[in-house]
Design a protein around this motif. Structure first.
Motif, PDB file in Angstrom:
ATOM      1  N   GLY A 164       1.351   4.638  10.181  1.00  0.00           N
ATOM      2  CA  GLY A 164       0.338   5.098   9.232  1.00  0.00           C
ATOM      3  C   GLY A 164       0.836   5.024   7.803  1.00  0.00           C
ATOM      4  N   VAL A 165       2.085   5.418   7.578  1.00  0.00           N
ATOM      5  CA  VAL A 165       2.667   5.338   6.233  1.00  0.00           C
ATOM      6  C   VAL A 165       2.743   3.884   5.781  1.00  0.00           C
ATOM      7  CG1 VAL A 165       4.760   5.726   4.875  1.00  0.00           C
ATOM      8  CG2 VAL A 165       3.938   7.504   6.450  1.00  0.00           C
ATOM      9  N   ALA A 166       3.126   3.001   6.711  1.00  0.00           N
ATOM     10  CA  ALA A 166       3.222   1.582   6.373  1.00  0.00           C
ATOM     11  C   ALA A 166       1.852   1.013   6.018  1.00  0.00           C
ATOM     12  CB  ALA A 166       3.837   0.802   7.529  1.00  0.00           C
ATOM     13  N   ALA A 167       0.800   1.422   6.764  1.00  0.00           N
ATOM     14  CA  ALA A 167      -0.556   0.946   6.484  1.00  0.00           C
ATOM     15  C   ALA A 167      -1.015   1.408   5.107  1.00  0.00           C
ATOM     16  CB  ALA A 167      -1.511   1.431   7.562  1.00  0.00           C
ATOM     17  N   LEU A 168      -0.683   2.634   4.733  1.00  0.00           N
ATOM     18  CA  LEU A 168      -1.072   3.140   3.415  1.00  0.00           C
ATOM     19  C   LEU A 168      -0.340   2.395   2.304  1.00  0.00           C
ATOM     20  CD1 LEU A 168      -1.175   6.947   4.247  1.00  0.00           C
ATOM     21  CD2 LEU A 168      -3.142   5.486   3.718  1.00  0.00           C
ATOM     22  N   ARG A 169       0.887   2.007   2.565  1.00  0.00           N
ATOM     23  CA  ARG A 169       1.612   1.202   1.572  1.00  0.00           C
ATOM     24  C   ARG A 169       0.952  -0.153   1.378  1.00  0.00           C
ATOM     25  NH1 ARG A 169       7.631   2.658   3.859  1.00  0.00           N
ATOM     26  NH2 ARG A 169       7.906   4.627   2.712  1.00  0.00           N
ATOM     27  N   VAL A 170       0.513  -0.757   2.480  1.00  0.00           N
ATOM     28  CA  VAL A 170      -0.201  -2.029   2.382  1.00  0.00           C
ATOM     29  C   VAL A 170      -1.488  -1.839   1.595  1.00  0.00           C
ATOM     30  CG1 VAL A 170      -1.457  -3.781   3.714  1.00  0.00           C
ATOM     31  CG2 VAL A 170       0.812  -3.026   4.460  1.00  0.00           C
ATOM     32  N   LEU A 171      -2.174  -0.738   1.849  1.00  0.00           N
ATOM     33  CA  LEU A 171      -3.401  -0.447   1.114  1.00  0.00           C
ATOM     34  C   LEU A 171      -3.118  -0.378  -0.386  1.00  0.00           C
ATOM     35  CD1 LEU A 171      -6.284   0.018   2.189  1.00  0.00           C
ATOM     36  CD2 LEU A 171      -5.884   2.469   1.945  1.00  0.00           C
ATOM     37  N   ARG A 172      -2.005   0.255  -0.723  1.00  0.00           N
ATOM     38  CA  ARG A 172      -1.625   0.352  -2.129  1.00  0.00           C
ATOM     39  C   ARG A 172      -1.355  -1.032  -2.720  1.00  0.00           C
ATOM     40  NH1 ARG A 172      -2.719   2.603  -6.693  1.00  0.00           N
ATOM     41  NH2 ARG A 172      -1.023   2.449  -8.201  1.00  0.00           N
ATOM     42  N   ARG A 173      -0.716  -1.890  -1.929  1.00  0.00           N
ATOM     43  CA  ARG A 173      -0.414  -3.250  -2.399  1.00  0.00           C
ATOM     44  C   ARG A 173      -1.677  -4.080  -2.598  1.00  0.00           C
ATOM     45  NH1 ARG A 173       3.455  -6.056   1.636  1.00  0.00           N
ATOM     46  NH2 ARG A 173       3.075  -7.777   0.160  1.00  0.00           N
ATOM     47  N   SER A 174      -2.739  -3.687  -1.917  1.00  0.00           N
ATOM     48  CA  SER A 174      -3.987  -4.463  -1.990  1.00  0.00           C
ATOM     49  C   SER A 174      -4.783  -4.203  -3.263  1.00  0.00           C
ATOM     50  CB  SER A 174      -4.866  -4.153  -0.780  1.00  0.00           C
ATOM     51  OG  SER A 174      -5.484  -2.881  -0.896  1.00  0.00           O
ATOM     52  N   VAL A 175      -4.420  -3.186  -4.039  1.00  0.00           N
ATOM     53  CA  VAL A 175      -5.231  -2.740  -5.173  1.00  0.00           C
ATOM     54  C   VAL A 175      -5.552  -3.860  -6.167  1.00  0.00           C
ATOM     55  CG1 VAL A 175      -5.162  -1.287  -7.253  1.00  0.00           C
ATOM     56  CG2 VAL A 175      -4.708  -0.291  -5.005  1.00  0.00           C
ATOM     57  N   PRO A 176      -4.605  -4.728  -6.560  1.00  0.00           N
ATOM     58  CA  PRO A 176      -4.982  -5.780  -7.524  1.00  0.00           C
ATOM     59  C   PRO A 176      -6.112  -6.681  -7.016  1.00  0.00           C
ATOM     60  CG  PRO A 176      -2.594  -5.567  -7.411  1.00  0.00           C
ATOM     61  CD  PRO A 176      -3.143  -4.721  -6.298  1.00  0.00           C
ATOM     62  N   ALA A 177      -6.097  -6.998  -5.732  1.00  0.00           N
ATOM     63  CA  ALA A 177      -7.162  -7.847  -5.183  1.00  0.00           C
ATOM     64  C   ALA A 177      -8.479  -7.092  -5.134  1.00  0.00           C
ATOM     65  CB  ALA A 177      -6.783  -8.340  -3.786  1.00  0.00           C
ATOM     66  N   LEU A 178      -8.435  -5.809  -4.804  1.00  0.00           N
ATOM     67  CA  LEU A 178      -9.661  -5.012  -4.791  1.00  0.00           C
ATOM     68  C   LEU A 178     -10.247  -4.928  -6.196  1.00  0.00           C
ATOM     69  CD1 LEU A 178      -8.599  -2.065  -2.425  1.00  0.00           C
ATOM     70  CD2 LEU A 178      -9.447  -4.344  -1.841  1.00  0.00           C
ATOM     71  N   ALA A 179      -9.375  -4.795  -7.185  1.00  0.00           N
ATOM     72  CA  ALA A 179      -9.843  -4.761  -8.577  1.00  0.00           C
ATOM     73  C   ALA A 179     -10.479  -6.088  -8.972  1.00  0.00           C
ATOM     74  CB  ALA A 179      -8.679  -4.432  -9.509  1.00  0.00           C
ATOM     75  N   THR A 180      -9.943  -7.188  -8.450  1.00  0.00           N
ATOM     76  CA  THR A 180     -10.514  -8.504  -8.729  1.00  0.00           C
ATOM     77  C   THR A 180     -11.924  -8.614  -8.152  1.00  0.00           C
ATOM     78  OG1 THR A 180      -8.326  -9.540  -8.750  1.00  0.00           O
ATOM     79  CG2 THR A 180     -10.197 -10.987  -8.400  1.00  0.00           C
ATOM     80  N   TRP A 181     -12.121  -8.096  -6.946  1.00  0.00           N
ATOM     81  CA  TRP A 181     -13.467  -8.099  -6.349  1.00  0.00           C
ATOM     82  C   TRP A 181     -14.432  -7.298  -7.220  1.00  0.00           C
ATOM     83  CZ3 TRP A 181     -16.889  -4.395  -4.486  1.00  0.00           C
ATOM     84  CH2 TRP A 181     -17.946  -4.861  -3.707  1.00  0.00           C
ATOM     85  N   VAL A 182     -13.990  -6.127  -7.670  1.00  0.00           N
ATOM     86  CA  VAL A 182     -14.832  -5.294  -8.526  1.00  0.00           C
ATOM     87  C   VAL A 182     -15.209  -6.049  -9.796  1.00  0.00           C
ATOM     88  CG1 VAL A 182     -14.893  -3.184  -9.914  1.00  0.00           C
ATOM     89  CG2 VAL A 182     -13.932  -3.123  -7.605  1.00  0.00           C
ATOM     90  N   ALA A 183     -14.228  -6.719 -10.411  1.00  0.00           N
ATOM     91  CA  ALA A 183     -14.481  -7.437 -11.665  1.00  0.00           C
ATOM     92  C   ALA A 183     -15.426  -8.617 -11.474  1.00  0.00           C
ATOM     93  CB  ALA A 183     -13.154  -7.927 -12.258  1.00  0.00           C
ATOM     94  N   ALA A 184     -15.411  -9.211 -10.276  1.00  0.00           N
ATOM     95  CA  ALA A 184     -16.265 -10.378 -10.011  1.00  0.00           C
ATOM     96  C   ALA A 184     -17.706  -9.998  -9.720  1.00  0.00           C
ATOM     97  CB  ALA A 184     -15.692 -11.193  -8.854  1.00  0.00           C
ATOM     98  N   CYS A 185     -17.956  -8.728  -9.433  1.00  0.00           N
ATOM     99  CA  CYS A 185     -19.315  -8.298  -9.106  1.00  0.00           C
ATOM    100  C   CYS A 185     -20.203  -8.286 -10.349  1.00  0.00           C
ATOM    101  CB  CYS A 185     -19.293  -6.908  -8.476  1.00  0.00           C
ATOM    102  SG  CYS A 185     -18.637  -6.877  -6.795  1.00  0.00           S
TER     103      CYS A 185
END
Length: 493
Positions: A164-185
């Protein structure tokens, strides 16, 4: 952005790009309440990010699942058109990403129920996404879930907390891509260049293979790609076409189709030696260039063939008179070529070149060889000319210009070059999956076209993906109307 659990929100932070991260609460009831609050403000982008249980055996803890559809019992599936582009942005960060359906259940599922959901094709299960989808109120929606448990490592398995801790770390690493999706909307106008996609020669070539399969049954062999598009080739392979590099790979006595780009006489001779039943799908406009080269060679002229030496069409044309044809691929080469008799020279042009590129080379040849005999009618085909004109017509209006076509499609590559010379920020994609969200951000007007060998359904896929990022208004931009039709080869007509 919706994070159902407090730990998920903490992993994501308070903001992802310009999106606030809200703790939406676990389970259907709290998710539904959050969705109603969000929907009251009207359509908006909503991205759900958190952890989930993996259903597919191919998943590993820490992998990300991007939903291309969100399912729940008793509810209509929610498609997510932007899933592949979001997945590409995540993969660019070095993350392991899977794209597929996410199932939302009213309560955690285990055992046989998980196996049943996996059998239905779902990759992951959560208890919120389907209910949060309503919060977008018809606006862009996406789901990203980091896998904690899998069939091989269930929740009761030792190490769940660590996973679970490892999955949350991956989630944290995903933030730049999630921000890119938001910006493209955002809302967009899509300018559809016309004409685009299949030309008469491509239609004829594909129909030739289809008719050969109907008449002879599979397998029908095809030398090289029938047209330069991987999606077309894959579709014909599923129907029983077998693509080979050379005719010596075809079993003697079999049916072989020659591709639209044309072949050298030596290829026909090799096919005859193997007793192959030849169906010639050479585009009639390419055949016209071949005939012109033969005529000039018969009068002992040197033929300057304007084109790219590594293209199959040029290889075939060169083969008509290899001792007489000189390939000229650039202005620099045009300045350097010579002929045994400068008073007996002619030119021919690859049919898929950019008009301005071909003309700049031809101008040098005219200056250096005043006796140059040029084709009575333009060698560059009508479809290439029309698609380039359509691109120039929309280039000045568009913030971005998308050309759909495979990387080995000369006419598609030329469209990008034509667009760039007209001042457009243009890119070629083989499929909508290759669209870059960061490139689309801040672009309210996007032009879309396709090379002559790309199916129009791929253009539809690009438009659908853009619709997944916000409301889209489609505006056709027509440069001309095409009504050319070619009859099928006599072998299959």
């Amino acid at each position: 952005m919706c994070a159902p659990l407090r730990v998920e929100r903490r992993a994501l932070g308070r903001h992802v790009g310009r999106a606030a991260v809200a703790r939406s609460g676990p389970g259907p009831a709290r998710s539904g309440a959050t969705a109603r609050r969000l929907a009251a403000a009207g359509p908006r982008p909503v991205l759900v990010a958190g952890v989930a249980g993996g259903l597919d055996a191919a998943l590993a803890p820490g992998d990300l699942v991007v939903a291309d559809e969100v399912r729940a019992e008793g509810r209509a599936p929610v498609p997510v058109p932007s899933a592949t582009a979001l997945a590409a942005a995540l993969r660019a960060l070095g993350l392991t990403v899977h794209v597929g359906p996410v199932h939302s259940a009213r309560r955690p599922v285990v055992g046989a129920r998980r196996r049943a959901l996996a059998a239905q094709g779902a990759l992951a299960v959560d208890t919120e996404s389907a209910w949060l989808a309503a919060g977008a109120a018809g606006g862009p929606f996406a789901v990203v879930r980091a896998v904690v448990d899998t069939p091989a490592a269930p929740l009761v398995h030792p190490g769940t907390v660590r996973r679970g801790v490892a999955a949350l770390r991956v989630l944290r690493r995903s933030v730049p891509a999630l921000a890119t999706w938001v910006a493209a909307c955002g809302a967009r106008e899509v300018l559809l260049a016309e004409p685009r996609s299949f030309c008469a020669g491509v239609d004829r070539a594909i129909a030739t293979v289809e008719r050969a399969l109907e008449r002879h049954g599979p397998p029908v062999y095809v030398r090289r790609q029938i047209v330069h598009n991987g999606h077309v080739v894959a579709d014909l392979e599923r129907r029983g076409a077998v693509f080979v590099r050379e005719v010596d790979e075809v079993p003697p006595g079999s049916v072989v189709v020659l591709a639209a780009h044309g072949v050298a006489p030596a290829v026909r001779a090799a096919a005859s030696a193997r007793r192959l039943a030849v169906v010639d799908a050479t585009c009639p406009l390419v055949a016209k260039v071949h005939a012109g080269v033969r005529r000039q060679a018969e009068r002992d002229a040197t033929v300057f063939l304007i084109g790219h030496a590594d293209h199959e069409e040029v290889e075939g044309t060169l083969g008509e008179a290899p001792e007489r044809v000189v390939v000229v691929g650039s202005v620099a080469e045009a300045e350097a070529v010579s002929a045994p008799d400068p008073h007996r020279v002619a030119s021919a042009v690859q049919t898929t070149l950019a008009l301005d590129e071909a003309e700049s080379i031809a101008a040098v040849l005219r200056r250096r060889f005043p006796a140059l005999v040029e084709p009575r009618s333009a060698d560059i085909c009508y479809a290439t000319t029309n698609r380039q004109a359509a691109v120039r017509a929309v280039a000045a209006e568009a913030d971005r210009l998308v050309v759909v076509g495979s990387p080995n499609s000369s006419n598609s590559v030329r469209l990008v070059e034509v667009a760039a010379r007209a001042g457009a920020d243009a890119r070629r994609v083989d499929h909508a999956d290759e669209l870059d969200l960061a490139w689309l951000a801040g672009a309210p007007r996007v032009a879309v076209t396709a090379g002559a060998s790309a199916p129009d359904r791929l253009v539809d896929g690009v438009v659908d993906l853009l619709r997944g990022l916000g409301p889209v208004t489609v505006t056709p931009r027509s440069a001309t109307t095409e009504d050319v039709r070619f009859t099928l080869p006599k072998e299959v007509s």
